[in-house]
Design an enzyme around this catalytic site. Sequence first.
Site, short mmCIF file in Angstrom:
data_model
loop_
_atom_site.label_atom_id
_atom_site.label_comp_id
_atom_site.label_asym_id
_atom_site.label_seq_id
_atom_site.Cartn_x
_atom_site.Cartn_y
_atom_site.Cartn_z
N TRP A 128 0.79 -1.05 0.07
CA TRP A 128 0.05 -0.09 0.04
C TRP A 128 0.98 1.32 -0.02
O TRP A 128 0.23 2.46 -0.09
CB TRP A 128 -0.87 -0.11 1.37
N ASN A 129 2.15 1.27 0.27
CA ASN A 129 2.82 2.43 0.52
C ASN A 129 3.07 3.34 -0.62
O ASN A 129 3.14 4.50 -0.47
CB ASN A 129 4.29 2.05 1.27
N LYS A 152 -2.69 -8.35 -7.23
CA LYS A 152 -3.42 -8.85 -5.69
C LYS A 152 -2.75 -7.35 -5.16
O LYS A 152 -1.65 -7.61 -4.56
CB LYS A 152 -3.03 -9.93 -5.29
N HIS A 153 -3.58 -6.50 -4.72
CA HIS A 153 -3.12 -5.40 -4.13
C HIS A 153 -3.23 -5.56 -2.62
O HIS A 153 -3.84 -6.39 -2.01
CB HIS A 153 -3.93 -3.99 -4.61
N ALA A 154 -2.46 -4.62 -1.87
CA ALA A 154 -3.02 -4.58 -0.44
C ALA A 154 -4.33 -4.23 0.01
O ALA A 154 -4.91 -3.64 -0.64
CB ALA A 154 -1.94 -3.44 0.25
N GLY A 204 6.84 -6.23 -0.60
CA GLY A 204 6.03 -6.30 0.68
C GLY A 204 7.05 -6.73 1.66
O GLY A 204 8.24 -6.54 1.39
N GLU A 226 10.93 -7.87 -3.97
CA GLU A 226 11.07 -6.42 -3.31
C GLU A 226 10.81 -6.20 -2.08
O GLU A 226 9.62 -6.12 -1.67
CB GLU A 226 10.67 -5.45 -4.47
N CYS A 260 10.56 1.74 1.63
CA CYS A 260 11.54 0.77 1.84
C CYS A 260 12.95 1.42 1.62
O CYS A 260 13.95 1.00 2.28
CB CYS A 260 11.45 -0.40 0.61
N GLU A 357 13.79 -3.17 10.50
CA GLU A 357 13.18 -2.13 9.70
C GLU A 357 12.23 -1.05 10.40
O GLU A 357 11.24 -1.88 11.15
CB GLU A 357 12.41 -2.76 8.46
P1 NAP Z 1 3.14 -6.85 3.33
O1 NAP Z 1 2.02 -6.95 4.82
O2 NAP Z 1 4.00 -7.77 3.14
O3 NAP Z 1 2.02 -6.78 2.19
C1 NAP Z 1 2.45 -6.74 0.98
C2 NAP Z 1 1.36 -7.36 0.20
O4 NAP Z 1 1.55 -8.89 0.25
C3 NAP Z 1 -0.21 -7.26 0.27
O5 NAP Z 1 -0.68 -7.17 -0.95
C4 NAP Z 1 -0.30 -8.28 1.21
O6 NAP Z 1 -1.95 -8.52 1.22
C5 NAP Z 1 0.22 -9.36 0.85
N1 NAP Z 1 0.63 -10.48 1.56
C6 NAP Z 1 1.00 -10.38 2.91
N2 NAP Z 1 1.29 -11.46 3.44
C7 NAP Z 1 0.98 -12.58 2.58
C8 NAP Z 1 1.07 -13.87 2.25
N3 NAP Z 1 1.28 -14.53 3.52
N4 NAP Z 1 1.06 -14.63 1.11
C9 NAP Z 1 0.92 -13.70 0.17
N5 NAP Z 1 0.54 -12.27 0.22
C10 NAP Z 1 0.72 -11.82 1.30
O7 NAP Z 1 3.77 -5.57 3.34
P2 NAP Z 1 3.18 -4.20 3.46
O8 NAP Z 1 2.94 -3.93 5.07
O9 NAP Z 1 2.09 -3.96 2.74
O10 NAP Z 1 4.39 -3.26 3.27
C11 NAP Z 1 5.43 -2.71 3.62
C12 NAP Z 1 6.69 -3.72 3.45
O11 NAP Z 1 6.91 -3.44 2.15
C13 NAP Z 1 7.83 -3.10 4.17
O12 NAP Z 1 8.74 -4.00 4.48
C14 NAP Z 1 8.39 -2.36 2.92
O13 NAP Z 1 9.80 -2.21 3.11
C15 NAP Z 1 8.25 -3.28 1.93
N6 NAP Z 1 8.57 -2.74 0.42
C16 NAP Z 1 9.52 -2.82 -0.26
C17 NAP Z 1 9.88 -2.41 -1.52
C18 NAP Z 1 10.94 -2.79 -2.28
O14 NAP Z 1 10.82 -2.31 -3.39
N7 NAP Z 1 11.74 -3.48 -1.83
C19 NAP Z 1 8.93 -1.24 -1.87
C20 NAP Z 1 7.87 -0.78 -0.97
C21 NAP Z 1 7.63 -1.68 0.35
P3 NAP Z 1 -2.76 -7.92 2.36
O15 NAP Z 1 -2.82 -6.53 2.45
O16 NAP Z 1 -4.23 -8.39 1.95
O17 NAP Z 1 -2.51 -8.41 3.71
#
Ligand code: NAP
Length: 452
Positions: A128-129, A152-154, A204, A226, A260, A357
Site C-alpha cells: 500500500w505504501n 493482488k493489491h494490499a 512487501g 522487493e 523501503c 526495519e
Molecule cells: P505486506 O504485509 O507484506 O503486504 C504486501 C502485500 O503482500 C499485500 O498485498 C498483502 O496483502 C500481501 N501479503 C501479505 N502476506 C501475504 C502472504 N502470506 N501471502 C501472500 N500475500 C501476502 O507488506 P506491507 O506492510 O504492505 O508493506 C510494507 C513492506 O513492504 C515493508 O517491509 C517495505 O519495506 C516493503 N516494501 C519494499 C519495497 C521494495 O521495492 N523493496 C517497496 C515498498 C515496500 P494484504 O494487504 O491483504 O495482507
Amino acid sequence: MKAINPATNEVIKEYKEYSPEEIREIIGRADEDFRKWRTTSFQHRSALMHKAGGILRKNIEKYARLSTVEMGKTIKESRAEVEKCAWVCDYYADNAKKFLADEIIETDASRSFVAFEPLGMVLAVMPWNFPFWQVFRFAAPALMAGNAGVLKHASNVPGCALAIEEVFREADFPPNIFRTLLISARLVEVIIRDKRVRAVTLTGSEPAGMSVASIAGDELKKTVLELGGSDPFVVLEDADLRACVATSATARMINTGQSCIAAKRFIVVEPMVRQFEEQQTAIMQSMQVGDPLNEETKVGPLARMDLVDDLDRQVQESIRQGARLLCGGKRADRPGAFYLPTVLTDVKKGMPVYEQETFGPVSAIIPVKDTEEAITVANDSDFGLGGSVWTRDPKKGEEVARKIESGAVFVNGMTKSDPRLPFGGIKRSGYGRELSHYGIKEFVNIKTVWIA
Ligand code: NAP
C-alpha cells in the site's frame, strides 16, 4: 474488504471480495487476451502505454486524492507519485522495443541470436505504501514485453487497485490484459498454483515474500521479490553538514517514513555527531503533522492504526535498551494513525531500531569513530536495499559506495527510484530487479535461436 481513512479512522467504502470462481474466470479471460496480445507490435503497445500515461496525467487530482484518503500520504506526495507513474509508462513505451530487440551472437551457426519473448501471465502482489507507483513500475514493462498482469493489491487500498485497472481499460488495452483481483492474502496460493500464471512478483514484507516464494518454488515458477530495507545514511567527517542534514530529514520522512528505501540508520562519524543530532532534530520538530489533504502538511498519518502500535513498540524497546530520545517518541494527540517525528541517538547493536526495519517517522542515529567502522555498521544489517554516503570528496564517496552491500548507493544524494536505473536488493531485501532494461527482462523467455 474495507477502505479506512487513516487520518480519521472513518470507513470510506466496503468492497466485496472476489470468490475463487470469479478469480478462475478472470484468469481464463486474461489468458485468452494474452494469446492475442503477445502477437501485437511494439508500436501498437507503445501507443496504448503512452495513452495510459496521458490518462494518469489528466486525472492526477482524482487518483492523488484516492491515494491520500486510502493510505494517508500527503496530497503533494500523491500527485508526485501519479506523475511518476506517467513517466514510467512513457519510458517503457519509448524504450521497450530497443530493450527487447533480438541480440545477434556470432557462433558456428549461419545465424544465431537471442530473442526476448513474453512469459505469459504474471501475478503481482503489491503493498500500500506507493499504491500507484509499485504497480505501474511492474505493469508498464510487463505489458510492453507482451505479458498479461493480474494484481493482488494490499487490502487497505482497494479503490487504488480498481483505479489502476481502469487506467489500462480507458487506454484501450485488451479488457483483461491487466486485471485487479480484490482478494485477501489467503487466496494468493490458489493463483500461484494456477497453470496459466507463469511468474510472480511481490513487493512487501519478508514474511509475505517467504510465503509467496516458497509456494512459487513448489510450482517451479519464477519470482521477483522487493522486500524491506534498513538503509544506511553514512555521514563522513568531511561531509557538507548543512546539505546532508536537510536531505537526511527528507530521506527519512518521505511518505511519513513508510518507504523501503527511506534512510533509516544514520551512521555518523564522531566529530559530526552532536551537530548532526541538533540540526536533524530541529528539522524533524518543525515538520507540520496533520491532515494529509492540507497542502501545508508535511507529515500525514501512518497507513493503519496497527502500524502505529508496531512502530511505538520498536521505539520504546530501543529507549529501554539505552537509546536517547531527542524528540517525538509518541503518538500525536489527535484521532487517526499519527506518530510524531522521532529522533533517537546513541543507537547500538541489538536495539530494535538498529536491527529491524522501522516503517514510520523514526530516525536512528548511530555514532561511529571513523570511516572503517561506518562501513562495518552499514553492512551489519540483514537488509541490503539502498544507502547513501556523504563526503566532500567524490572519490572517497565512490570507494565507500563500492564497499556497501546493497542494491544501490547514492553519493551526496538521497536514494530514490528512477525508471532509467535498476532497482532491487540483496540479502533479505529480496532478489531480481525492477526498472531500466534489467527490469523488463525479468519476465521474458530469453530464447536462443541457432540456424545451421
Ligand atoms: P505486506 O504485509 O507484506 O503486504 C504486501 C502485500 O503482500 C499485500 O498485498 C498483502 O496483502 C500481501 N501479503 C501479505 N502476506 C501475504 C502472504 N502470506 N501471502 C501472500 N500475500 C501476502 O507488506 P506491507 O506492510 O504492505 O508493506 C510494507 C513492506 O513492504 C515493508 O517491509 C517495505 O519495506 C516493503 N516494501 C519494499 C519495497 C521494495 O521495492 N523493496 C517497496 C515498498 C515496500 P494484504 O494487504 O491483504 O495482507
